[in-house]
Motif scaffolding. Sequence first.
Motif, PDB file in Angstrom:
ATOM      1  N   ILE A   2      -0.653  10.104  -3.548  1.00 39.85           N
ATOM      2  CA  ILE A   2      -0.521  11.391  -2.869  1.00 39.85           C
ATOM      3  C   ILE A   2       0.957  11.642  -2.565  1.00 39.85           C
ATOM      4  CG2 ILE A   2      -2.815  11.305  -1.821  1.00 39.85           C
ATOM      5  CD1 ILE A   2      -1.487  10.406   0.781  1.00 39.85           C
ATOM      6  N   ARG A   3       1.270  12.900  -2.300  1.00 45.60           N
ATOM      7  CA  ARG A   3       2.662  13.233  -1.979  1.00 45.60           C
ATOM      8  C   ARG A   3       3.049  12.597  -0.643  1.00 45.60           C
ATOM      9  NH1 ARG A   3       6.149  16.727   0.601  1.00 45.60           N
ATOM     10  NH2 ARG A   3       7.844  17.562  -0.707  1.00 45.60           N
ATOM     11  N   GLY A   4       4.267  12.072  -0.582  1.00 44.87           N
ATOM     12  CA  GLY A   4       4.734  11.486   0.661  1.00 44.87           C
ATOM     13  C   GLY A   4       6.013  10.691   0.464  1.00 44.87           C
ATOM     14  N   ASP A   5       6.462  10.055   1.537  1.00 47.44           N
ATOM     15  CA  ASP A   5       7.653   9.209   1.492  1.00 47.44           C
ATOM     16  C   ASP A   5       7.250   7.798   1.072  1.00 47.44           C
ATOM     17  OD1 ASP A   5       9.344  11.247   2.323  1.00 47.44           O
ATOM     18  OD2 ASP A   5       9.014  10.802   4.452  1.00 47.44           O
TER      19      ASP A   5
ATOM     20  N   GLU B 171       5.907  12.881  -5.633  1.00 43.02           N
ATOM     21  CA  GLU B 171       4.700  13.647  -5.916  1.00 43.02           C
ATOM     22  C   GLU B 171       3.708  12.753  -6.685  1.00 43.02           C
ATOM     23  OE1 GLU B 171       4.151  16.612  -4.852  1.00 43.02           O
ATOM     24  OE2 GLU B 171       6.164  17.172  -4.160  1.00 43.02           O
ATOM     25  N   PRO B 172       2.411  13.047  -6.568  1.00 36.11           N
ATOM     26  CA  PRO B 172       1.417  12.274  -7.342  1.00 36.11           C
ATOM     27  C   PRO B 172       1.742  12.335  -8.836  1.00 36.11           C
ATOM     28  CG  PRO B 172       0.345  13.674  -5.733  1.00 36.11           C
ATOM     29  CD  PRO B 172       1.777  14.082  -5.744  1.00 36.11           C
ATOM     30  N   ASN B 173       1.684  11.182  -9.475  1.00 30.71           N
ATOM     31  CA  ASN B 173       2.038  11.126 -10.889  1.00 30.71           C
ATOM     32  C   ASN B 173       1.375   9.899 -11.504  1.00 30.71           C
ATOM     33  OD1 ASN B 173       3.271  11.016 -13.407  1.00 30.71           O
ATOM     34  ND2 ASN B 173       5.235  11.775 -12.619  1.00 30.71           N
TER      35      ASN B 173
END
Length: 234
Positions: free
Chosen positions: A192-195, A208-210
Amino acid sequence: MNDYQLTDWQRIFLGETPWQFLVEVLGRTLVMFAVIFTALRATGKRTVRQLSVFELVLIIGLGSAAGDPMFYHDVGLLPAFLVFLVVILSYRTLTNWASQSPKIEELVEGKAVCLIDEGEFSIEDFKKEDLGLDEFFMELRLASIEHLGQVRKAYLESNGGISLYFFEDEAVKPGLPIQPDVFAQKSNRIPIRGDYACTFCGTVETLEPNPAKHPCKRCHRTEWVGALRTRRVR
């Protein structure tokens, strides 16, 4: 070989020395104890409080010189006194030179090495030191540190200790978590998106999710773990 007996207590406890030598051992030990005490007092209080590599060599040398005369009947006290004199004079001479020359001081005492700089590993300096990541994380946890974002600077001192300087609470930034259970959640995938913090160098990036692997901009490694931003509990 024919004289060997399993229950030869004289041989087991004394070897080839007579019982009377035990009295001499008591006297030798008291003498060498006094010599060790005097020698350590002569080197200064710092030697007792914290040991650098050079000071550890000093202690080992003195211990070796003191041990043999205590219980070997064929080792005299005078050679041990001479060893002590040479070691102490060498120590005092080198420490005097070190106080006058930064190069000699660095050679004798070593120097502090920066391991964490602004919440990230100083990669090149860390590689040079014989310090495992688990061992280092343990030292940080013992100082109530939860993640690298709480640490502004960390130095490995010449005596093996670690000096820590912290961010103010309002300046704490996202950092690499050092708790074993959290660090173990590292992965090559970003769910998930985050630090996220790079598990090798501690660099934090917003990702970003990848489904593909994301290389770190600093060290190009691809393992990440969710960064923490909690303040340090004191």
